[in-house]
Design a protein around this motif. Structure first.
Motif, PDB file in Angstrom:
ATOM      1  N   ARG A   1       0.826  -1.211   0.000  1.00 48.89           N
ATOM      2  CA  ARG A   1       0.000   0.000   0.000  1.00 48.89           C
ATOM      3  C   ARG A   1       0.857   1.257   0.000  1.00 48.89           C
ATOM      4  O   ARG A   1       0.631   2.181  -0.773  1.00 48.89           O
ATOM      5  N   GLU A   2       1.847   1.298   0.875  1.00 53.95           N
ATOM      6  CA  GLU A   2       2.714   2.481   0.961  1.00 53.95           C
ATOM      7  C   GLU A   2       3.494   2.692  -0.336  1.00 53.95           C
ATOM      8  O   GLU A   2       3.646   3.826  -0.804  1.00 53.95           O
ATOM      9  N   ASN A   3       3.994   1.612  -0.929  1.00 56.19           N
ATOM     10  CA  ASN A   3       4.708   1.731  -2.206  1.00 56.19           C
ATOM     11  C   ASN A   3       3.782   2.225  -3.311  1.00 56.19           C
ATOM     12  O   ASN A   3       4.162   3.060  -4.138  1.00 56.19           O
ATOM     13  N   LEU A   4       2.549   1.720  -3.331  1.00 52.37           N
ATOM     14  CA  LEU A   4       1.558   2.180  -4.306  1.00 52.37           C
ATOM     15  C   LEU A   4       1.294   3.674  -4.139  1.00 52.37           C
ATOM     16  O   LEU A   4       1.302   4.434  -5.115  1.00 52.37           O
ATOM     17  N   LEU A   5       1.080   4.118  -2.904  1.00 56.74           N
ATOM     18  CA  LEU A   5       0.821   5.538  -2.655  1.00 56.74           C
ATOM     19  C   LEU A   5       2.005   6.403  -3.066  1.00 56.74           C
ATOM     20  O   LEU A   5       1.824   7.480  -3.643  1.00 56.74           O
ATOM     21  N   ASP A   6       3.214   5.946  -2.803  1.00 58.59           N
ATOM     22  CA  ASP A   6       4.406   6.701  -3.223  1.00 58.59           C
ATOM     23  C   ASP A   6       4.471   6.822  -4.742  1.00 58.59           C
ATOM     24  O   ASP A   6       4.768   7.897  -5.268  1.00 58.59           O
ATOM     25  N   ARG A   7       4.204   5.716  -5.456  1.00 60.28           N
ATOM     26  CA  ARG A   7       4.252   5.753  -6.924  1.00 60.28           C
ATOM     27  C   ARG A   7       3.181   6.656  -7.511  1.00 60.28           C
ATOM     28  O   ARG A   7       3.435   7.437  -8.419  1.00 60.28           O
ATOM     29  N   VAL A   8       1.970   6.532  -7.014  1.00 56.22           N
ATOM     30  CA  VAL A   8       0.832   7.231  -7.603  1.00 56.22           C
ATOM     31  C   VAL A   8       0.756   8.694  -7.160  1.00 56.22           C
ATOM     32  O   VAL A   8       0.456   9.575  -7.961  1.00 56.22           O
ATOM     33  N   MET A   9       1.059   8.975  -5.893  1.00 56.20           N
ATOM     34  CA  MET A   9       0.854  10.315  -5.353  1.00 56.20           C
ATOM     35  C   MET A   9       2.142  11.109  -5.157  1.00 56.20           C
ATOM     36  O   MET A   9       2.091  12.317  -4.961  1.00 56.20           O
TER      37      MET A   9
END
Length: 196
Positions: free
Chosen positions: A30-38
């Motif tokens: 989740r944290e990696n996804l948020l870093d990539r997207v946001m």
């Protein structure tokens, strides 16, 4: 929660993705996804001030998974006080965010499925209203509008036109005015720091 997830699964093609409750094994993804997207600026937003050191509202941290069980989307809701009413009584509500979907899966209904599941589960759990900061043209289709949040403020800079609310119980935000403050459960490490 199972009934909510079953209804969302029936609405969207289960062969592409499923909606599920977030579990501890999803944190890194989740944290990696948020870093990539946001991007890195996500941690400087006013909403983050409310989320920092807190746990999401009970049962209201959801993820979307692809066929291989990878996290491809996330949404979380947080307990807040949405100012006070005319009698100076704090108004309990939820703050939604962040909502994020892996770039490869944009436009495939993942964000919509997460939103529908989150709103339905919040309603089923007896919550009265949800607030968020986001693009009005996207969130209006789920019933979020600026009108009910017009006398509320975030703890830091925010764009008034992007501060939106959805009442799950009609009239829940009538007369709501003041600052949004966190009211949810503290992370264990935050509770230790606060007690020191």
């Amino acid at each position: 929660m199972a009934a909510v997830l079953d209804s969302v699964r029936a609405y969207f093609a289960p062969s592409v993705f499923t909606i599920d409750t977030e579990n501890p094994g999803d944190v890194v993804a989740r944290e990696n996804l948020l870093d990539r997207v946001m991007g890195p600026s996500r941690r400087r937003k006013s909403s983050e001030r409310i989320r920092r050191g807190r746990l999401p509202a009970e049962g209201l941290a959801l993820v979307a998974r692809d066929r291989d069980n990878h996290v491809i989307g996330t949404v979380r809701l947080w307990n807040i006080e949405a100012g006070v009413n005319a009698d100076a009584t704090p108004i309990n509500a939820l703050l939604l965010g962040p909502l994020a979907v892996e770039t490869l899966f944009e436009g495939k209904g993942v964000g919509s499925a997460l939103m529908r599941a989150a709103v339905l589960e919040a309603k089923n759990r007896g919550h009265g209203a949800i607030l968020l900061v986001g693009d009005a043209p996207y969130y209006e289709r789920f019933g979020f509008f600026a009108e009910k949040a017009q006398h509320l403020v975030m703890p830091g800079p925010f764009e008034r036109s992007r501060f939106l609310a959805l009442e799950l119980v009609e009239g829940w935000l009538d007369g709501a005015a003041g600052m949004i403050i966190p009211s949810g459960r503290l992370l264990a490490s935050a509770a230790v720091r606060r007690a020191a």
